[in-house]
Write an enzyme that holds these catalytic residues in place. Structure first.
Site, PDB file in Angstrom:
ATOM      1  N   SER A  90       0.713  -1.573  -0.010  1.00  0.00           N
ATOM      2  CA  SER A  90       0.498  -0.231   0.002  1.00  0.00           C
ATOM      3  C   SER A  90       0.857   1.525   0.247  1.00  0.00           C
ATOM      4  O   SER A  90       1.236   1.694   0.774  1.00  0.00           O
ATOM      5  CB  SER A  90      -1.039  -0.015   1.620  1.00  0.00           C
ATOM      6  OG  SER A  90      -1.307   0.877   1.359  1.00  0.00           O
ATOM      7  N   HIS A  94       2.610  12.419  -0.768  1.00  0.00           N
ATOM      8  CA  HIS A  94       2.636  13.567  -0.857  1.00  0.00           C
ATOM      9  C   HIS A  94       3.525  14.311  -0.979  1.00  0.00           C
ATOM     10  O   HIS A  94       3.633  14.296  -0.354  1.00  0.00           O
ATOM     11  CB  HIS A  94       1.383  13.899   1.043  1.00  0.00           C
ATOM     12  CG  HIS A  94       0.171  13.169   1.654  1.00  0.00           C
ATOM     13  ND1 HIS A  94      -1.294  13.719   0.809  1.00  0.00           N
ATOM     14  CD2 HIS A  94       0.331  12.217   2.294  1.00  0.00           C
ATOM     15  CE1 HIS A  94      -1.911  13.106   1.146  1.00  0.00           C
ATOM     16  NE2 HIS A  94      -0.744  12.099   2.288  1.00  0.00           N
ATOM     17  N   HIS A 104      -1.739   7.618  -4.879  1.00  0.00           N
ATOM     18  CA  HIS A 104      -2.508   6.273  -4.034  1.00  0.00           C
ATOM     19  C   HIS A 104      -2.181   4.959  -4.704  1.00  0.00           C
ATOM     20  O   HIS A 104      -2.604   4.435  -6.401  1.00  0.00           O
ATOM     21  CB  HIS A 104      -3.892   5.980  -3.458  1.00  0.00           C
ATOM     22  CG  HIS A 104      -4.113   4.665  -2.648  1.00  0.00           C
ATOM     23  ND1 HIS A 104      -5.013   4.381  -3.723  1.00  0.00           N
ATOM     24  CD2 HIS A 104      -3.919   4.564  -1.676  1.00  0.00           C
ATOM     25  CE1 HIS A 104      -5.367   2.740  -2.897  1.00  0.00           C
ATOM     26  NE2 HIS A 104      -4.736   3.289  -2.039  1.00  0.00           N
ATOM     27  N   ARG A 108      -3.537  -6.335  -3.438  1.00  0.00           N
ATOM     28  CA  ARG A 108      -3.045  -7.366  -2.013  1.00  0.00           C
ATOM     29  C   ARG A 108      -4.427  -8.209  -2.742  1.00  0.00           C
ATOM     30  O   ARG A 108      -4.785  -8.534  -3.740  1.00  0.00           O
ATOM     31  CB  ARG A 108      -4.613  -6.741  -1.410  1.00  0.00           C
ATOM     32  CG  ARG A 108      -5.714  -6.291  -1.899  1.00  0.00           C
ATOM     33  CD  ARG A 108      -6.502  -4.972  -0.849  1.00  0.00           C
ATOM     34  NE  ARG A 108      -7.720  -4.925  -1.751  1.00  0.00           N
ATOM     35  CZ  ARG A 108      -7.948  -3.836  -2.158  1.00  0.00           C
ATOM     36  NH1 ARG A 108      -7.125  -3.442  -2.510  1.00  0.00           N
ATOM     37  NH2 ARG A 108      -9.690  -3.739  -2.888  1.00  0.00           N
ATOM     38  N   GLY A 262      -4.554  -4.450  13.085  1.00  0.00           N
ATOM     39  CA  GLY A 262      -3.187  -3.514  12.272  1.00  0.00           C
ATOM     40  C   GLY A 262      -2.278  -2.542  13.057  1.00  0.00           C
ATOM     41  O   GLY A 262      -3.031  -1.320  14.368  1.00  0.00           O
ATOM     42  N   ARG A 263      -1.351  -2.672  12.595  1.00  0.00           N
ATOM     43  CA  ARG A 263      -0.304  -1.369  13.373  1.00  0.00           C
ATOM     44  C   ARG A 263      -1.103  -0.043  12.585  1.00  0.00           C
ATOM     45  O   ARG A 263      -1.501   0.575  11.748  1.00  0.00           O
ATOM     46  CB  ARG A 263       0.900  -1.210  12.822  1.00  0.00           C
ATOM     47  CG  ARG A 263       1.704  -0.533  13.182  1.00  0.00           C
ATOM     48  CD  ARG A 263       3.543  -0.334  12.726  1.00  0.00           C
ATOM     49  NE  ARG A 263       4.057  -0.112  13.855  1.00  0.00           N
ATOM     50  CZ  ARG A 263       4.614   1.170  12.887  1.00  0.00           C
ATOM     51  NH1 ARG A 263       4.057   1.775  12.053  1.00  0.00           N
ATOM     52  NH2 ARG A 263       6.358   2.318  13.702  1.00  0.00           N
TER      53      ARG A 263
END
Length: 303
Positions: A90, A94, A104, A108, A262-263
């Site tokens: 992912s 910016h 972006h 997956r 998730g983190r």
């Protein structure tokens, strides 16, 4: 059958390739890597680049996680099984320049044990690339969509029109009645059929991932040395606020990451370093800002 371990390793390679390309593009900043483990199973490699020549903040993250799905995710996925495996790359970048767009990408793979007795897992691929210009430069928009169409057409002539429409619908900020940017391609739950094999879908996933760096580098280099005003940078910060709104309100990946423990830093790396919300802003008639707003809509044929 392609193993989930093979898919994860190939995605890690793509992460390495993209990080190298982005460091070369920026010319100054380097990625910092943090390895992490997820409570419940798996982990990943978070890589963040900051305060560069052109890349103000960006993340190129890899994860491969497994464990038990929360009830809310099971309901959203319309499955009854608990065990899952998910891996992917992912990316959100910016830039520090209002004429250079946000970008972006996500590729997956998701897998669950089968709920029937055929021994085959329930599995699918998903992903896409989309562009969010602060100012829509139509020549760049056409170039970007042509690159995506070219890679789609190599695998299936129907992919681009289908996935382009999907992106238009997905990256739509309903409460603003505008698209997040100029779209791109987006797909989910892509599985093998009589017309397309698992191997072909996996090769498409990787080819799309490898389209990211050359396409974005071209657009960055077209615009990175243009002069801009403080007012144009304020507009950039306002467009970033729309990006943040979408990711926090609608983005499925953000929701999945939060609901599967998730983190947090990796999940929210997509948020911009600086954004502004101006009250009741209205772009001047005929301004470049107004022209951009007129192009933030579904169904524009860029190729």
């Amino acid at each position: 059958m392609i193993s989930k371990e093979t898919i994860a390793e190939d995605y890690k390679t793509i992460q390495d390739e993209i990080c190298k390309s982005l460091e070369m593009l920026d010319g100054a900043a380097k990625f910092e890597e943090e390895l992490w483990e997820r409570d419940g199973g798996g982990g990943g490699r978070t890589r963040v680049i900051q305060n560069g020549n052109i890349l103000e903040k960006g993340g190129v993250n890899f994860s491969a996680v497994y464990g038990k799905l929360p009830d809310g995710v099971k309901k959203a996925f319309k499955v009854e099984q608990d065990d899952f495996f998910a891996t992917g790359v992912s990316i959100v970048i910016h830039p520090n320049h209002p004429m250079v767009p946000i970008i972006h990408m996500n590729i997956r793979y998701f897998e669950m044990p089968s709920s029937i007795d055929d021994g085959q897992p329930l599995r699918w691929f998903g992903g896409g690339i989309d562009l969010t210009p602060h100012y829509v430069i139509e020549e760049d928009a056409r170039y970007f969509h042509q690159q995506l169409k070219d890679v789609c057409d190599r695998f299936n002539i129907g992919f681009y029109p289908r996935f382009k429409t999907w992106a238009d619908d997905y990256f739509f900020i309903k409460h603003r009645n505008e698209t997040r940017g100029i779209g791109g391609v987006f797909y989910d739950r892509l599985t093998a059929t009589d017309e397309i094999s698992w191997e072909t879908i996996f090769e498409f996933s990787k080819a799309l991932g490898r389209t990211f760096a050359p396409a974005y580098s071209e657009i960055v280099n077209r615009n990175r040395f243009k002069e801009f005003t403080p007012q144009q940078q304020d507009w950039q910060y306002q467009r970033r606020s729309r990006y943040a709104e979408f990711n926090l309100v609608y983005d499925a990946g953000t929701k999945f990451g939060l609901e599967t423990n998730g983190r947090i830093e990796s999940i929210l790396m997509s948020l911009p370093p600086t954004a502004k919300w101006f009250y009741n802003y209205e772009a001047a008639i005929g301004s470049e800002e107004a022209k951009t707003l007129d192009l933030l809509k579904k169904g524009i044929d860029w190729v």
